[in-house]
Design a protein around this motif. Sequence first.
Motif, PDB file in Angstrom:
ATOM      1  N   LEU B  31      45.950  16.191  19.081  1.00  0.00           N
ATOM      2  CA  LEU B  31      46.398  14.974  18.183  1.00  0.00           C
ATOM      3  C   LEU B  31      46.356  13.857  19.174  1.00  0.00           C
ATOM      4  O   LEU B  31      47.134  13.896  20.090  1.00  0.00           O
ATOM      5  N   ASN B 179      47.991  19.670  12.656  1.00  0.00           N
ATOM      6  CA  ASN B 179      47.323  19.778  14.070  1.00  0.00           C
ATOM      7  C   ASN B 179      47.346  21.283  14.140  1.00  0.00           C
ATOM      8  O   ASN B 179      46.363  21.939  14.890  1.00  0.00           O
ATOM      9  N   THR B 184      41.908  18.622  13.586  1.00  0.00           N
ATOM     10  CA  THR B 184      41.904  17.389  14.987  1.00  0.00           C
ATOM     11  C   THR B 184      42.423  16.179  14.240  1.00  0.00           C
ATOM     12  O   THR B 184      41.820  16.093  13.441  1.00  0.00           O
ATOM     13  N   VAL B 185      43.182  15.430  14.864  1.00  0.00           N
ATOM     14  CA  VAL B 185      43.908  14.359  14.379  1.00  0.00           C
ATOM     15  C   VAL B 185      43.546  13.251  15.170  1.00  0.00           C
ATOM     16  O   VAL B 185      44.052  13.391  16.472  1.00  0.00           O
TER      17      VAL B 185
END
Lengths: 249, 307
Positions: B31, B179, B184-185
């Motif tokens: 993140l 997440n 994936t952020v």
Amino acid sequence: MDSTRPAIKTRNLTRKFGDFSAVDNISFEISKGEIFGFLGANGAGKTTAIRMLIGLLTPTSGEASVAGFDVFTEAEAIKNRIGYMSQKFSLYADLTVWENIRLYGGIYGLPMETVKAKADDLLKTLQLSDARDKRIGSLPLGWKQKLAFSVAVLHEPDIVFLDEPTGGVDPITRRQFWEQIYEVTEGGTTVFVTTHYMDEAEYCDRVSIMVDGVIEALDTPSGLKEEFKADNIEEVFIELARGADRSQN
Amino acid sequence: MNIVEVKNISKSYGKTTALDDLSFEVAGGELFGFIGPDGAGKTSLFRILTTLTKPDCGTANVLGMDVIEDYRSLRPLLGYMPGQFALYQDLSVRENMNFFASVFGTSLEENYDLVAPIYSQLEKFEDRLAGALSGGMKQKLALSCALIHKPELLVLDEPTTGVDAVSRQEFWEMLRRLNDEGITVIASTPYMDEAGQCDRVALIDEGNILQIDTPENIVRSFRKPILAVKATSMYRLIKELRGYPWTHSVQPFGEYVHYTEQREEPNIDELEAYLTDAGLSGISIKPTSPDIEDSFIALMKDNHTHG
């Protein structure tokens, strides 16, 4: 303005839209020279409250005076004694720096010589003299905000209303902005700030938190943190506002 | 494995440099936050990562694909939430969901489990026009629409700007849950205090990355001891501190001023005597730990001095 009289005073101020009480019996006093933070979740009633205080909306009931004038009967007099700045709208992007100053000076009825003298002064203080004939739209955001604040206090108002003034600016510019605020309050101007950003609230002398039309808490930032056993105003706010009915739609 | 690899990217608009030779990597499962003020280059960077604009030079590789060469195969794997509310205001909540699902060849039913924790809060307003939702609800709808095709990478441009503190907190909680499920952020924010919500952050200003690290390490890399100073008149306190011979920096921080010295160790007693002599009242001085804004300010100043 008399220095012992509160800058803003409300008692049971209420505004209804049909059956819905947007602002429900709010009472508070703000002293001259105070920096007052007016917080609340989306839909809590802040905008309605401010519109009443700046003379744009007549209350349904209760009492309120701003700069010594009654919001019911003297709304026009209030408008002359206040300044207003918001991040979303403040200066005209397609006018130059000087044209904006002249426009606002004119709206507030300042004589042209005064406007010119004040423009020179404030441009010098902000180190913007070279930008005098540049369009506002071409200036960096931080400059615009500092300039917008100076313009909002050009006519030396008793009270200046700031609506989310420093969202999105870098931390250095933000602090220069707060120093501008400290400077005008030192001269006796009262500052009324709304913001969604709780670290801004920590700069205020006192803070109120509105939930569903009602003021749920009002104290100094340190008083609130102590009362709610919180490390910062954000925690206090979340504790109070999480249960709000109106945020859920 | 790195999901994003950016090397020496620059982007200008006329004479304005938006991105100035940026390089960084984001690992799968992170993140990752880009933190910086308006105009720092966050949106330009995100538009390059999501194949919506091309860099002037440099390369960007996302999910193993080049953002220019492979944009067609990359797009279906990305979820992008732009800074401006980009849904159809005159379509209902449900119609927006159906539209974005069908664009990606899927349906709400097919990926319901993924969006359910967020979308379920909107279901009672399914027939309401998107334009009539509150700020917090709009944001949840936009996130649901960006997620509906089950992207591998979610890119969110200032998702928490303009909404209240409760909605912002809830939004970061939602991102953390997504997440945890393996998405994936990458998100941006101008609000420094949101850094702590991310695994790693890049501090960005004027098209340059000032530092990339975990929020804890960024704060730890601030070396100077800081004093939190308070007095009845903030305005006069700042003036007097700036006039003190040992002053290095003086920055208002809420109820306090953060003060650092040119000397290794500041002398609290001497400083207090100086402020008392200057006629200030209500003086309080105590050591404090830096926060992310102290770091950002120091890095910005370095960037200006050396850049």
